[in-house]
Structures are given as C-alpha cells and as structure tokens.
Design an enzyme around this catalytic site. Structure first.
Site, PDB file in Angstrom:
ATOM      1  N   GLY A  22     -38.628 -22.914  51.875  1.00  0.00           N
ATOM      2  CA  GLY A  22     -38.268 -21.722  52.886  1.00  0.00           C
ATOM      3  C   GLY A  22     -39.200 -21.883  53.738  1.00  0.00           C
ATOM      4  O   GLY A  22     -40.417 -22.387  53.969  1.00  0.00           O
ATOM      5  N   LYS A 142     -36.172  -4.098  48.044  1.00  0.00           N
ATOM      6  CA  LYS A 142     -37.626  -4.661  47.920  1.00  0.00           C
ATOM      7  C   LYS A 142     -38.296  -3.479  47.027  1.00  0.00           C
ATOM      8  O   LYS A 142     -39.224  -3.599  45.994  1.00  0.00           O
ATOM      9  CB  LYS A 142     -38.515  -5.063  49.101  1.00  0.00           C
ATOM     10  CG  LYS A 142     -38.118  -6.408  49.970  1.00  0.00           C
ATOM     11  CD  LYS A 142     -38.838  -6.744  50.746  1.00  0.00           C
ATOM     12  CE  LYS A 142     -38.491  -8.041  51.471  1.00  0.00           C
ATOM     13  NZ  LYS A 142     -39.533  -8.654  52.330  1.00  0.00           N
TER      14      LYS A 142
END
Length: 382
Positions: A22, A142
C-alpha cells in the site's frame, strides 16, 4: 538504569509486513529490505492488479518473501508466524480492515513469540484527538486495537508520523501523488495552524529503526521535527518560491470542511474530517509529550536528519511539466478539479496555463488568474 542508546540485535529480526504494497506500506517494506531485515510480505490470495503485481515483483527481486494469507484467519496467521519464525509484525492495513487486526492479535497472543507489534497507525496519536465523523469512527477502531494490544500484553510501538510531505488537499487520499496547485491555493481557516510534514522515505527509515530499540518498547513514537513544522500559508509561500509565481489564495472555512465531511463520501469525507482536525483544531501541535508513554524521533536519533520540506517540494516541480495524456495535442486536462500541466517549451507551457485560465468557470477567479499569468510569466520558473 538509564538506557543511553539503541541496543542492536545480534541477528536481524524476521519482519512480517501486512499491507506492505500500500501507500505507506511501500515505504516500510523498502526500508525493511534496505536495513537488511529478513522481510516477509503478507499478500491476500487471489488476483492482484497489474500495478500491485509490479510492486510485489520489485520487492521480491530485492529479497522479500511473499506469503499468502489473511489476518482475519487466526489459524492461518498462527501457522505463518510459527512456520516463518516471525519476530516483528508491522500492520499497515487500510481503514476497512482495521478491526481485522483483532484476529491477528489473537494469533500473536497464542504463539507468544512476537517481540514487537506495530499496529496500523502511521498518522496522529488517536488517543489524543477527536476528529468529526467519519474520521472519528476510524480512530475509535484504532483505539480498540490499542486496547487489545495492551490487554493481551503484546509488546508494541505506535508510530505517530503525522502528515506526509505534500500539499494537503482536503479531498485527496494520497496527496503526495499529486503536485501542489498551479491555479490557486485553498487555505484552511486563517492558514496559520501548523502541522508536521514527513517524507515517506523518512517514515520508513525511522519506523524500522524503532523495531529493535528498547527505548520505543510500549511507547508512542512521535515524528515532530521542528524543521518540518509548517502552516498552510507557509506551504503556499514555499510552493510559490519553487514555481516562481504568486497564486491567489482562497479560504476554505471550517464549516466548508465540516460540510464535506458530513457528506460521508468514503474516503474523501474521512480526509476532510482529518483536514479539519489538523488545520482548524491543531491536533498535531496542541499537546505536549508525556515522558512515560511517548518518545520523539528527534530525541531518539539526534544525529539523524529528516529530509527538509523544501527538498521534498523540489520533487514536485518536474511534475507540473509532465506531458498530459490527452486526446488532442495541446489540450489541458483537468482531474478532480486539479490541472495536469504538460511539458514542452516555455511558450507551450504558457499556452496551457492560459487555456486553464480561460476555462475557469468563476469569473472573479479567472480575472485574478489572468492578471497573475500576465504579470509573472512561466519563464520565471527557470
């Protein structure tokens, strides 16, 4: 006892990179290979795009070993971690897969051999900031991963590298792949709130330096170099210096950013919510380092310099001269409201810019742009 420096491992940690093809993942993978770590790339089974296939092949040629698997399969991940004797796991999964890390953590907890886990953070300190939705949902996920890491007693390092070195378009996911504006600047709020802008290669380099540094164990590692702390007004001035011309500046209000975020167009609205948090709320600069839970890269590696933002912006100058891929010669192409300027002689470039001016739908902006083009010819770029 006070630890005065990093303690190098006698053997290089075997590092598994999840999401290593990525945007940020490529910088991490490149750095891991560059430092000589045995590097393993976890790749999802199935067909891949031609561009990703090229990335994978490039890393394989440099020594990376590709492992096929998915992190939301506990049994699969346990087998991989054991079979390849993985020491360090670095996760760079995207927003849609953040909670898949919870299954990965169960596998890590089960094998009990992982020396360090770096969750998919690589931005702000998510425990210190509260962007509006839809960015807030991402940060909540997260945080869930952080809490699971702590609950399981897994050794970790959270990388808080702030912003990538680029022009911060509020509606573009990876702004470093797009040059700064050539027509006008969009200034967020009063334009004076500062943020930290880090070169991608520095993110990779410093991340890999932390993985076997005892001083970063169970810490939030912050990238806050004073040399790379800029307001958006200062970014605009830096770019004007690079291109040798002055561009008009238009204010994007906090309400405009909030409205774009509220449209809930993924991922653009997430970027808008973060842009609001950075340039309106000042989320990167409005807190102090906690010596118990935080460390700064500058403190850890005082002899290592960050690439300057001035140098980073130099990379964008050739991009505004690149040939556009248009159907007709001399045609100016607009993508997402941003001009792609073609290469050629000074006369050709000036012609393209004037074409852009004439196609500007806002008459007031067109008038300002026309005056600037006539006042500052492209030859000033050298």
């Amino acid at each position: 006892m006070t630890v005065s420096g990093a303690i190098p491992s006698m053997t290089k940690n075997r590092t598994l990179v999840v999401g290593g093809t990525g945007f940020i993942g490529q910088f991490i993978t490149k750095a891991s290979l560059g430092f000589g770590y045995p590097t393993f790339l976890l790749v999802r089974p199935g067909p891949v795009s031609p561009s990703k296939a090229v990335i994978i092949k490039t890393f394989q040629d440099k020594g990376a070993k590709v492992i096929y698997g998915v992190i939301n399969d506990k049994e699969c991940m346990e087998k991989i971690l054991k079979e390849y004797e993985i020491d360090v796991v670095i996760s760079l999964v995207g927003g849609a897969r953040l909670l898949d890390q919870l299954t990965l953590l169960e596998a890590i907890k089960s094998v009990k051999t992982i020396k360090r886990f770096l969750p998919s953070e690589f931005g702000h300190d998510v425990d210190r900031t509260d962007p509006v939705e839809p960015g807030l949902t991402m940060y909540k996920e997260k945080r869930l991963v952080r809490r699971a890491v702590e609950e399981y007693g897994i050794p970790f390092t959270n990388i808080c590298c702030n912003s990538i070195a680029s022009w911060p378009y509020y509606d573009n996911c990876h702004p470093s792949q797009v040059p700064p504006p050539m027509d006008q600047f969009q200034i967020y709020g009063d334009g004076n709130t500062k943020a930290y802008f880090i070169d991608g290669n520095d993110i990779g380099k410093f991340t890999m330096k932390t993985i076997d540094d005892i001083r970063t164990l169970n810490k939030n590692v912050h990238f806050r170099p004073s040399s790379n702390c800029y307001s958006i007004n200062e970014l605009a001035s830096l770019w004007e210096k690079k291109i040798g011309r002055t561009l008009p500046r238009f204010t994007v209000t906090a309400d405009k950013l909030l409205a774009h975020a509220a449209e809930n167009i993924i991922p653009e609205s997430i970027v808008s919510s973060f842009t609001h948090d950075i340039f309106i709320n000042g989320c990167q600069v409005n807190f102090s380092i906690d010596e118990h839970s935080d460390v700064e890269i500058d403190t850890l590696y005082p002899d290592e310099k960050f690439r300057s933002l001035d140098d980073c912006y130099e990379d964008f100058v050739p991009m505004v001269h690149d040939k556009i891929h248009a159907g007709k010669s001399g045609e100016i192409k607009i993508k997402d409201g941003k001009p792609l300027v073609q290469t050629g002689t000074i006369e050709e470039i000036n012609k393209d810019i004037k074409t852009l001016v004439e196609t500007q739908p806002n008459e007031e902006i067109k008038k300002d742009m026309k005056a600037l083009v006539e006042a500052v010819p492209i030859s000033a770029m050298g």
